[in-house]
Write an enzyme that holds these catalytic residues in place. Sequence first.
Site, short mmCIF file in Angstrom:
data_model
loop_
_atom_site.label_atom_id
_atom_site.label_comp_id
_atom_site.label_asym_id
_atom_site.label_seq_id
_atom_site.Cartn_x
_atom_site.Cartn_y
_atom_site.Cartn_z
N SER A 1 0.80 -1.23 0.00
CA SER A 1 0.00 0.00 0.00
C SER A 1 0.83 1.28 0.00
O SER A 1 0.31 2.34 -0.34
CB SER A 1 -0.94 0.01 1.20
OG SER A 1 -0.22 -0.14 2.41
N HIS B 1 -0.56 4.69 7.35
CA HIS B 1 0.19 5.28 6.24
C HIS B 1 0.57 6.73 6.51
O HIS B 1 -0.26 7.51 6.99
CB HIS B 1 -0.65 5.22 4.96
CG HIS B 1 -1.11 3.85 4.63
ND1 HIS B 1 -2.36 3.37 5.01
CD2 HIS B 1 -0.50 2.83 3.97
CE1 HIS B 1 -2.49 2.12 4.59
NE2 HIS B 1 -1.38 1.77 3.96
N ASP C 1 -3.42 8.07 8.07
CA ASP C 1 -4.36 7.21 8.78
C ASP C 1 -3.56 6.43 9.80
O ASP C 1 -2.43 6.80 10.12
CB ASP C 1 -5.14 6.31 7.80
CG ASP C 1 -4.24 5.42 6.96
OD1 ASP C 1 -3.08 5.17 7.36
OD2 ASP C 1 -4.69 4.96 5.89
#
Length: 829
Positions: free
Chosen positions: A50, A343, A340
């Site tokens: 991600s 990340h 978040d």
Amino acid sequence: MSKLFSSHPSAYSSTLLLSVCVLAFFYTTKALVKLPPNETIPAVIVFGDSIVDTGNNNNLKTLIKCNFPPYGKDFQGGIPTGRFCNGKVPADLLAEELGIKELVPAYLDPTLSPGDLLTGVCFASGGSGYDPLTPKLVSVLSLSDQIKYFKEYISKLKMLVGEDTTNFILAKSLFLVVVGSDDIANTYYDLRVQKSHYDIPAYTDLMANSASDFLKELYGLGARRVAVFSAPPIGCVPSQRTLAGGIERECVDEYNQAAVLFNKKLSSRLDSLSSSLSNSKIIYIDVYNPLLDIIQNPQKYGFEVANKGCCGTGELEVAVLCNKLSSTTCSDDSSYIFWDSYHPTEKTYKALVYPLIPFTDLLVNAASNFLKVSKIKLLHRDWNVSGTSMIRIIYAIDFKTIFGHQIKKFSFILFLSIIWKELYGLGARKIAVFSAPPIGCVPSQRTLSGGIERECAEDYNQAAILFNKKLSSKLDSLSGSLSNSKIVYIDVYTPFLDLIQNPKKYVIMFGDSIVDTGNNNNLESPTKSNFPPYGRDFIGGVPTGRFSNGKVPSDFLVEELGIKELLPAYLDPNLKPEDLLTGVSFASGGCGYDPATAKLEVATPLFNQLQQFQEYKEKLKVIAGEEGTNTILSKSLFAVVASSNDIANTYFNFRIREFQFNLFTYTDLLVGSASTFLQQLYGLGARRIAVFSAPPLGCLPSTRTLAGGGSRKECVEIYNQAAQLFNSKLSAQIDSLNSNLPETELIYVDIYNPLLDLIQNFNNFGFEVVDKGCCGTGTIEASILCNQLSPHTCTNVSGYVFWDSFHPTEKTYKILVSNVIKKYSRFFS
């Protein structure tokens, strides 16, 4: 079969948490990275998770997505693109800094243009990892999947610019590999899926080995300049502080130490690869220490908040949990290190430049003569023969040519003997040799030599018998004369002839844990039962991977039909050749008609079970020939048992599908999937298929516990109604298929009402306990939760309808199978 993470309140949420591999790349100056004279980097090609996913997960059926607000809040136009950030991610920043382009597009972006291919794309998928199990847990692209897409990309590139230019682009491009954090944070620690199999040293070895294999494969496809990023201080990510950092939410030192250990091993492997792979430069990029410094000294970098993300509370929100309903999302993300709970913000990515080595110079300087990329062609087959190898020699013999004339003078056995001795001289010690089949009964031979009635050609069969007798004798002689050898004769003539003469004595099983006889033993899945007390009442008290105290319906079916006592698992390493002739089970505990179900529970999907069946057909053809195999399959009994996991777990317990479907549309999806599977099975030769209904799922002990209220006495009606709705649609679809598929016999087998009757009138069947399983407390234990440490496991299992909280006892299964065979006697006779 339930995955059983639902017994831990935090586990389902943890499945959503994408682990972060935090990194950034460059000085935030306006000047681009300076390259040596006459050198260029034409493209940036990205693999990983991600941190560098620029939108590939948008197009996957996964919860690990971020193509909705507030993600992309500071991106161009405030658009959420599938980047796990408020703005750009490292892949974009790197391409921009090198002067290639401003953004690196996702390869699966439906708007991708041919021009994008020339300057690089991103194959990364949020939630992926070096451990193959990691992406399976969250239904995203594994590194193997990313490699498959990369091969497709190469083919497209060759069509655009030709092979030579493609080779040049690949050799000169910069490859980024950013992965590893999800393995440590999620697969090992949060979900504990691998913790029972490995300690941290062993698990980091697994990761480092996988990384090495991936990089070798990448090199084999043309990559020469590769930057591989370390794992970050994962214990300092906000979500990990929340889950394991105590009341004060401190950095979790154990997680950080795991990352340090992995990084040490990764760095060493990369040094070795760079030395051994000619014309390559593979370098290790340390992001652990730069990020740790930012976290420990946030003010130095212009940050104020280090232990929380900007989105929502910042403590747990990530992916679908970070959404436009997150009311407490910060207004000024420039003061936050994390966007978040997993990340970093775009600002953090940019700020991470200072401690990094200018790795682009290192990569380019080592790549001075990549204009010509070697083509490797396999010119021979690598046959690895070791002392412990089992070499199966299977001969396709034209019996008419060999045995039709002067059979007593033929010296074919002598010829074979020479081959076996040569194999022995090469190191083979265990050799299995198949006999000739009853070749006279193959349809083509019946046509050519069986007369008007097309009977088995007896002279052909007698020739095969004579050959087999000589073959067996010669093998016994060789095994006795060649020291330390074991050369065995495998008789396929007799069981194959029996199968031809009794074609219905053959069962092939597909489905879930109700009929799984051990296939999951060989998967990297938490959905297993190959440990005590499972198998307590099985032959010898051995846990075989059957989800019961003893036999399961697969076994009782073949036993009642007089075929054999047990139906073996296809993936059983001890599977014998003769087992192929009388049937096997492809079923996998945790499977369902909904493809998401198998992914959720790390089981073998029905589609993959079909692929295994195709492989099985090829093995059968070796023994029976193509015509014989087709005849056998057309008259054999196939059974499909699925749907319980779909309704109970995927829809109700885990609520994975509840956001997309109501019960009516979800049961439509299941029946549609079942219909597709049955048509594919028909296409592969199946003609007699029994499809079992869903059971009364609301009466399972685990369902009573999770949704039945405090008393647990009543069955949960909504689960039962869902099963009935599915069953009515399934029955109608089977009737339709029977009408549309020629020469087929599909039957709907009602298991719902017989089991409900047994549950409601348990005393009539000799049972005493119906609302609990025998294992442990009987209220939630199943699979890994039903183990030797489970207290209170019953001593008298014969009094229980259920063995664990999801699966019936052997006694219950025996009653149900007997009932089914009597009710559908015409089909099973």
